[in-house]
Design a protein around this motif. Structure first.
Motif, short mmCIF file in Angstrom:
data_model
loop_
_atom_site.label_atom_id
_atom_site.label_comp_id
_atom_site.label_asym_id
_atom_site.label_seq_id
_atom_site.Cartn_x
_atom_site.Cartn_y
_atom_site.Cartn_z
N SER A 72 -26.04 34.21 -17.48
CA SER A 72 -26.41 33.44 -16.30
C SER A 72 -25.41 32.31 -16.06
CB SER A 72 -27.80 32.83 -16.50
OG SER A 72 -27.75 31.82 -17.49
N VAL A 73 -25.50 31.71 -14.89
CA VAL A 73 -24.65 30.57 -14.55
C VAL A 73 -24.93 29.41 -15.50
CG1 VAL A 73 -24.16 28.86 -12.76
CG2 VAL A 73 -24.46 31.24 -12.13
N ASP A 74 -26.19 29.24 -15.88
CA ASP A 74 -26.54 28.17 -16.82
C ASP A 74 -25.87 28.37 -18.17
OD1 ASP A 74 -28.12 26.82 -14.97
OD2 ASP A 74 -29.93 27.93 -15.53
N GLU A 75 -25.80 29.63 -18.63
CA GLU A 75 -25.14 29.93 -19.90
C GLU A 75 -23.64 29.66 -19.79
OE1 GLU A 75 -27.82 33.43 -21.90
OE2 GLU A 75 -26.73 33.91 -20.05
N LEU A 76 -23.06 30.00 -18.64
CA LEU A 76 -21.65 29.70 -18.42
C LEU A 76 -21.41 28.20 -18.48
CD1 LEU A 76 -18.71 30.31 -17.56
CD2 LEU A 76 -19.51 30.30 -15.20
N ALA A 77 -22.23 27.44 -17.76
CA ALA A 77 -22.07 25.98 -17.73
C ALA A 77 -22.20 25.39 -19.13
CB ALA A 77 -23.10 25.36 -16.79
N ALA A 78 -23.14 25.90 -19.91
CA ALA A 78 -23.33 25.40 -21.28
C ALA A 78 -22.13 25.72 -22.16
CB ALA A 78 -24.61 25.99 -21.88
N GLY A 79 -21.44 26.82 -21.87
CA GLY A 79 -20.29 27.22 -22.68
C GLY A 79 -18.99 26.53 -22.32
N LEU A 80 -18.98 25.76 -21.23
CA LEU A 80 -17.76 25.08 -20.80
C LEU A 80 -17.58 23.77 -21.56
CD1 LEU A 80 -17.81 25.73 -16.95
CD2 LEU A 80 -16.32 26.76 -18.67
N THR A 81 -17.16 23.87 -22.77
CA THR A 81 -16.90 22.71 -23.62
C THR A 81 -15.41 22.39 -23.57
OG1 THR A 81 -16.48 24.08 -25.55
CG2 THR A 81 -18.78 23.38 -25.17
N GLU A 82 -15.04 21.24 -24.11
CA GLU A 82 -13.61 20.90 -24.18
C GLU A 82 -12.86 21.93 -25.02
OE1 GLU A 82 -12.10 16.91 -24.75
OE2 GLU A 82 -14.06 16.11 -24.15
N GLU A 83 -13.48 22.38 -26.09
CA GLU A 83 -12.86 23.38 -26.95
C GLU A 83 -12.63 24.69 -26.16
OE1 GLU A 83 -13.80 26.06 -30.92
OE2 GLU A 83 -15.04 24.29 -30.51
#
Length: 139
Positions: A72-83
């Motif tokens: 989902s888009v929410d999972e994508l957003a959560a995965g967008l870390t600095e790393e």
């Protein structure tokens, strides 16, 4: 100084002129909004024109964020870390190429406050308007 937004930094530095603070914040908002929107528009246009590049960018984002095909888009957003962002070199290259081809600020103008000589030896006088192309001067 700790990290923070520009308003907090101005206040921490002791700035008390409310008009100055308001003008500074408004300038940042306006400058950031139009240049970012223009760059993203050109980026999406170029991805649509070049589906193979689009797929490479999408694949890199999925890999860097550990996403599955049906995330989902929410999972994508959560995965967008600095790393994760640090692993997206192809995305960075695609964005950089977009800016090279379609600079957000193609021409910048300045007004001379005093007589001066430009680096190439050209003389300008107080009150002259000077325009330059950042694209042409980038190294």
């Amino acid at each position: 100084m700790k990290k923070g937004d520009i308003l907090s930094r101005l206040i921490e530095l002791g700035e008390k002129d409310v008009k100055y603070i308001k003008d500074m914040i408004l300038s940042f908002i306006i400058a950031g909004k139009d240049t970012s929107a223009t760059t993203l528009s050109w980026f999406l246009y170029l991805l649509c024109k070049h589906p193979s590049i689009q797929e490479k960018v999408a694949k890199e984002v999925r890999e860097a964020t550990n996403l599955k095909e049906n995330s989902s888009v929410d999972e994508l957003a959560a995965g967008l870390t600095e790393e994760a962002l640090g692993k997206m070199q192809y995305l960075l290259a695609a964005l950089t190429e977009t800016l090279r081809l379609y600079p957000a600020v193609p021409v910048d103008g300045k007004l001379c406050f005093s007589d001066d000589t430009l680096p190439d030896g050209f003389s300008v006088r107080k009150g002259d308007a000077v325009a330059y192309q950042p694209y042409a001067t980038a190294g």
